[in-house]
Design an enzyme around this catalytic site. Structure first.
Site: not given
Ligand code: NAG
Ligand code: NAG
Ligand code: NAG
Ligand code: NAG
Ligand code: NAG
Ligand code: NAG
Length: 368
Positions: A88, A90, A95, A134
């Site tokens: 997915h 973001h 992150e 990732h």
């Protein structure tokens, strides 16, 4: 050596009525508070624990507890034969993955550039900027992955997906056999856009890793120095192979930056590890930072005194949170203590130590 922080404490406390002095019981909490204040959370305390399949997530710094500066979290899990989460992206959250113990595999791909895969062992680090596909997979029976997500508040996703968890023993994770990681399905993942999760269902995690790395022909992984990445691009730092600086002002500290202002871009934060020598002279300096900051002990024991609270000692895995503008001092009485340091702003403690220090080529400090 022991007396100097006590003297400092006495001077900080001067003018306050004894009964108003907060205690260590006030400082040590089980769960990250609902608004910023100094606190310490012991390793494996509940801190809003949720389970997702065999993974146990804890949120030691949350959006509310940090004024939405960052989320600091840990994931404990046994080895798994499958991905820990569907691949997915973001769009708004940056992150970072730090290997606390055990091993996990991390994949990252930005746009059309080649997909990167690394096997992370203790102390290794992977940085996943916004809009980077990732995923990860837990590989060892006793694995702990520490995450730093900026801005704070991303834990809401895990609250929505997970099952609230309590334990009478503070066990790292639930010891039960699991046929799969229990990861959410594609249709569940697709309903999570409000949490800034965009599944990339066509992403195939490459399995051609050689010596812990793919692509294997040109990636440097535990074989030579790693640099921090270009802004917006994912990168990986093997433990001890990234840039290093030595501060000699109050005892020695070896600073290893993991994310610097350049990589953080407009998100305005930094992450470093600090390796401290025993404090032998002077009382440690008092710092007051513009932004929120947190320490997590990776090895050894950290002494920290925050605001009006008494001196606290943190052991491996314990987390201390310091709100913006609250004075604090820290040192160690052990020979070598290493902490993960996370901070809002681009002139935080790690940046100050680097600019007052010198470039250094070793993970250890000088012998005199
Ligand atoms: C689970 O915990 C979160 C905070 O940790 C809380 O907001 C939520 O209400 C809890 N949910 C249930 C079903 O107890
Ligand atoms: C991420 O991608 C979204 C959608 O394409 C875009 O709106 C956003 O500006 C991107 N964010 C960054 C930091 O590039
Ligand atoms: C990488 O793996 C290959 C094949 O197993 C091995 O021959 C080689 O020595 C390894 N190289 C390093 C630097 O570990
Ligand atoms: C420091 O942070 C601010 C705010 O995000 C940013 O505008 C500035 O460019 C940063 N400085 C550096 C050197 O990255
Ligand atoms: C960057 O972070 C610092 C510390 O939290 C804060 O004082 C400053 O206002 C931030 N700058 C921007 C542009 O967000
Ligand atoms: C670190 O290594 C580089 C390259 O070998 C060398 O030029 C430099 O002098 C070394 N610095 C220190 C402080 O040892």
């Amino acid at each position: 050596m022991l007396t100097s922080p006590l003297v400092l404490l006495a001077s900080l406390g001067a003018g306050l009525v004894q009964a108003q002095q907060p205690t260590l019981d006030d400082l040590f909490v089980e769960n990250a508070p609902s608004s910023p204040r100094p606190y310490v959370i012991p390793h494996y305390a509940n801190s809003h624990s949720v389970t997702i399949g065999s993974q146990l997530y804890r949120f030691t710094v949350t959006g509310p507890s940090s004024g939405y500066a960052f989320t600091l979290m840990s994931t404990n899990a046994p080895a798994s034969g499958s991905l820990g989460v569907l691949p997915h992206i973001h769009r708004r959250h940056y992150e970072n993955f730090f290997s606390f113990k055990g091993r996990f595999q991390l994949w990252a791909q930005k746009g059309d550039s080649e997909q990167q895969g690394r096997l992370l062992t203790s102390g290794d680090f992977g940085s996943v900027p916004r809009n980077t596909t990732h995923t990860f997979q837990m590989l060892d029976p006793d694995t702990e992955m520490v995450g730093v997500i900026v801005p704070g508040g991303f834990e809401d996703l895990f609250y929505a997906l997970g099952t609230n968890y309590t334990s009478g023993t503070d066990t790292p994770f639930v010891p039960k056999a699991s046929s799969d990681a229990g990861t959410p399905s594609g249709s569940i993942m697709s309903s999570l856009k409000k949490y800034d999760v965009y599944p990339e269902l066509s992403f195939k995690a490459r399995r051609d890793l050689v010596n812990g790395s793919a692509p294997s022909h040109n990636s440097v992984w535990h074989t030579g120095n790693n640099d921090l990445g270009k802004p917006g691009k994912p990168y990986f730092l093997a433990s001890g192979y990234g840039p290093k600086y030595l501060s000699s002002e109050h005892g020695y500290q070896v600073i290893q930056p993991l994310v610097q202002p350049k990589q953080a871009e407009d998100l305005n934060y930094t992450i470093s590890t600090l390796s401290l020598s025993r404090q032998t002279k002077d009382s440690p300096p008092l710092y007051t930072l513009d932004g929120a900051a947190a320490f997590e002990v990776v090895e050894g024991a950290l002494s920290i005194q925050i605001g009006d609270f008494p001196l606290a000692t943190l052991l491996t895995g314990d987390v201390a949170f310091i709100p913006a503008q609250v004075p604090f001092t820290y040192y160690t009485e052990t020979a070598f203590t290493k902490v993960l340091f996370v901070a809002s702003g681009n002139n935080s403690l790690d940046q100050q130590l680097i600019s007052g220090g010198q470039e250094w080529n070793f993970t250890s400090f000088p012998k005199y």
